[in-house]
Design an enzyme around this catalytic site. Structure first.
Site, short mmCIF file in Angstrom:
data_model
loop_
_atom_site.label_atom_id
_atom_site.label_comp_id
_atom_site.label_asym_id
_atom_site.label_seq_id
_atom_site.Cartn_x
_atom_site.Cartn_y
_atom_site.Cartn_z
N ASP A 32 -9.29 -10.83 -10.49
CA ASP A 32 -9.63 -10.01 -11.43
C ASP A 32 -9.51 -10.48 -12.94
OD1 ASP A 32 -10.31 -7.76 -9.90
OD2 ASP A 32 -8.38 -6.93 -9.72
N ARG A 35 0.75 -7.48 0.01
CA ARG A 35 -0.34 -6.30 -0.05
C ARG A 35 0.28 -5.32 0.64
NH1 ARG A 35 -3.83 -10.82 1.06
NH2 ARG A 35 -4.81 -11.61 -0.96
N ARG A 37 -18.02 -10.24 -9.88
CA ARG A 37 -18.43 -11.30 -8.76
C ARG A 37 -19.17 -10.86 -7.76
NH1 ARG A 37 -13.18 -13.34 -5.43
NH2 ARG A 37 -12.33 -11.13 -5.01
N CYS A 50 -1.55 -15.71 -7.66
CA CYS A 50 -1.58 -15.31 -6.34
C CYS A 50 -3.35 -14.99 -5.96
CB CYS A 50 -0.78 -13.99 -6.18
SG CYS A 50 -1.26 -12.65 -7.03
N ARG A 109 3.96 -5.99 -3.67
CA ARG A 109 3.10 -5.36 -4.76
C ARG A 109 3.02 -3.95 -4.25
NH1 ARG A 109 -3.02 -7.28 -5.18
NH2 ARG A 109 -3.27 -5.99 -3.07
N GLU A 139 -3.69 -9.38 -14.78
CA GLU A 139 -5.04 -9.31 -14.28
C GLU A 139 -5.98 -9.01 -15.02
OE1 GLU A 139 -4.96 -7.34 -9.99
OE2 GLU A 139 -3.22 -6.45 -11.23
N HIS A 195 -9.19 -8.75 12.14
CA HIS A 195 -8.33 -9.12 12.85
C HIS A 195 -8.92 -9.93 14.25
CE1 HIS A 195 -6.21 -5.00 12.14
NE2 HIS A 195 -5.60 -6.02 11.39
#
Length: 581
Positions: free
Chosen positions: A462, A303, A472, A509, A339, A438, A196
């Site tokens: 993913d 999201r 990763r 995305c 999503r 994914e 933030h």
């Protein structure tokens, strides 16, 4: 006296821009909490209640000030802080610790918050992990109230010259109080791009770099430093040559920014007329304004996990509906791809108990969890359907591996439509329903899934790690995380071809979507939409406008014939040089 040599430090660019100015160091005193055995629990309860009430009043004032300075959407950042203080479980759990441990209120409160913070720190997802800073901020505010510690005066209030602020960390409230007139930039030792603090810095257009290890030990009061918010670089005590170099870079950056701003209202067309939709990823409704400001052609990934964080219970349908509607109305008539909940794996929630798993990334998460927990899934489906009345909404399911999962999820959507229709509740009956690609199995049966899904969006992060069996975040095998591995490229092509045979669109995305090295290849592979952070939209549009789609198709065909990522990268570099020649 010999001049102390310059020091170059690498961090994470949080807000673009270059600043060169003297440094002001902001050091916060460490809060020390000691266990004190108590006999009178009631008096500790009263102290706790008083601290919560006073802290709530302080944060309401911060929220109001943020609304004036930054706007109502950015001010919503502090609603998470306020909701933490309003959460009944805060008082319940701390008072239980006071009673059980016979401990003073500040000790019990620290134990409670440290448990929550530890859970956030373990999360590998950056967006979720960065919310830990908000929890820590509330904890420190409450501890100061209980210990009678006054807030330290913020250095900007006494600055004589425009300075770059250096600190171990800055809270969102600290950052909100900064002004461009006094603060040329800032750099901190901790923090990430999705924190933030970083979001507020971008809103204020203050160049900033976060996550700079060893920063406070490297600077002295009065040092001149350079902050490069694009490259994530901090240079302490720069030489005259370095200052001249970065003054030139700053001029170039400002010229580039002006040029890119001219593209805000232009379409994303290749030189030979191929339309590529450049969309933005957002993590909350307040992020929609940033997408609008850069001319994003939609939201390719909304999201929804933010609704489930920093709280003790699930959000109800109405709360979700209001959040989705806010973003959808702001973006209308442009599309917003929402999503459905993607938790589990690295995104567990403190109030949602989940059994420990040997490998949570291959376990009970995303659509798998939602199908087994209709109490989670159905209210969200209803909220999305209702938000569809206010704009161009798409619904997207994450982590789909089988046709059965897609059909089960779509069946739930149809059932909720029927209920809403019976209730007489307004909703959109024509929301496209798609899936994220994914998992390799999804790409391999994309031809079948394309017959029943309305669109695909490839989550490259993913897809890469599942294809190459590579975490990763594991430094020992990070070299195996290869976005340009031929296997990954072939799966992307298979997905795009399968979608187009059924006249469906396909987007990307993941991080590759905003990577200027990857964009030419993705477009050549047949991708129709690229969704990225808002800060990357105009650069991507500029790149697309300078390319020829026919040439990119040939580039993709050549890349698919190569054996290694290194060979693909060399091909892309040659292609880039030819375009710029």
């Amino acid at each position: 006296m010999a001049q102390i040599s310059s020091v170059r430090l690498q961090g994470i660019g949080a807000s673009e821009g270059i600043s060169i100015a003297p440094v002001t160091i902001f050091c916060k005193d460490k809060i020390q909490v000691q266990l004190r055995k108590i006999d009178d629990a009631e008096s500790e309860y009263e102290r706790l209640d008083k601290a919560i009430a006073e802290c709530y009043a302080d944060l309401q004032a911060v929220h109001a000030e943020a609304g004036k300075r930054l706007g109502p959407e950015e001010a919503k950042i502090f609603e998470g802080h306020l909701s933490l203080l309003q959460d009944p479980s805060l008082r319940k759990k701390v008072t239980q610790l006071i009673e059980r441990e016979k401990a003073n209120a500040e000790y019990a409160l620290e134990q409670h918050f440290d448990t929550i913070i530890a859970k956030f720190e373990k999360m590998k997802n950056e967006y979720m992990r960065e919310r830990e800073a908000d929890v820590r901020d509330v904890k420190e505010r409450l501890l100061k109230k209980l210990l009678g510690i006054a807030d330290q005066s913020f250095p900007e209030q006494s600055l004589k010259v425009r300075s770059i602020l250096v600190a171990h960390d800055l809270t969102p409230a600290d950052t909100t109080s900064l002004t461009v007139g006094s603060t040329a930039g800032f750099a901190t030792e901790i923090g990430g791009k999705t924190s933030h603090t970083a979001i507020i810095a971008r809103s204020l257009n203050i160049p900033s770099v976060v996550g700079v290890s060893g920063l406070t030990n490297a600077v002295n009061p009065g040092d001149t430093i350079i902050v490069d918010g694009r490259e994530g670089v901090v240079i302490v005590r720069p030489t005259e040559e370095e200052i001249a170099k970065y003054e030139s870079k700053r001029e170039q950056y400002e010229a580039e920014k002006t040029a890119l701003a001219s593209l805000i209202h232009e379409p994303s067309l290749t030189k030979d007329g191929r339309k590529i939709e450049i969309a933005a990823n957002i993590g909350s409704p307040l992020d929609a304004d940033a997408a609008i400001a850069v001319g994003a052609e939609g939201i390719g990934l909304f999201r929804t996990e933010f609704l489930y964080m920093n709280r003790s219970s699930l959000p109800d349908e109405e709360e979700q509906f209001e959040a989705y509607r806010t973003a959808v109305e702001r973006m209308s008539p442009k599309p917003v791809v929402i999503r459905t909940l993607d938790i589990g794996g690295d995104k567990s929630l403190p109030y949602l108990p989940m059994d420990p798993e040997m490998n949570p990334f291959l376990g009970h998460r995303a659509i798998r969890l939602c199908l087994e927990r209709p109490d989670l899934f159905r209210p969200q489906i209803r909220a999305i359907l209702r938000a569809g009345e206010y704009g161009n909404v798409h619904m997207m399911f994450p982590m789909v591996a089988t046709m059965t999962e897609l059909r089960q999820a779509k069946e739930m959507v149809d059932e909720e439509k029927a209920k809403l229709r019976t209730e007489g509740t307004p909703f959109s009956d024509h929301i496209p329903v798609g899936i994220m690609v994914e998992i390799p199995s999804t790409a391999l049966i994309a031809d079948q899934l394309a017959k029943e899904a309305d669109f695909f969006s490839i989550g490259t992060n993913d897809l890469i790690q599942y294809t190459l069996a590579c975490d990763r975040m594991n430094e020992k095998i990070s070299h195996l995380y290869q976005p340009f591995h031929p296997a990954v490229l072939r799966l992307i092509q298979m997905t795009a071809d399968a979608a187009h045979r059924e006249n469906k669109w396909v987007g990307v995305c993941g991080e590759m979507a905003g990577d200027v090295q990857a964009i030419p290849l993705l477009v050549g592979l047949g991708i129709d939409e690229l969704s990225m952070s808002a800060s990357s939209v105009l650069k991507a549009r500029h790149l697309v406008q300078g390319m020829d789609y026919v040439e990119l198709r040939e580039l993709a065909r050549n890349a698919l014939q190569l054996d290694t990522q290194e060979e693909v990268l060399r091909l892309l570099e040659r292609s880039r040089r030819n375009r710029n020649a």
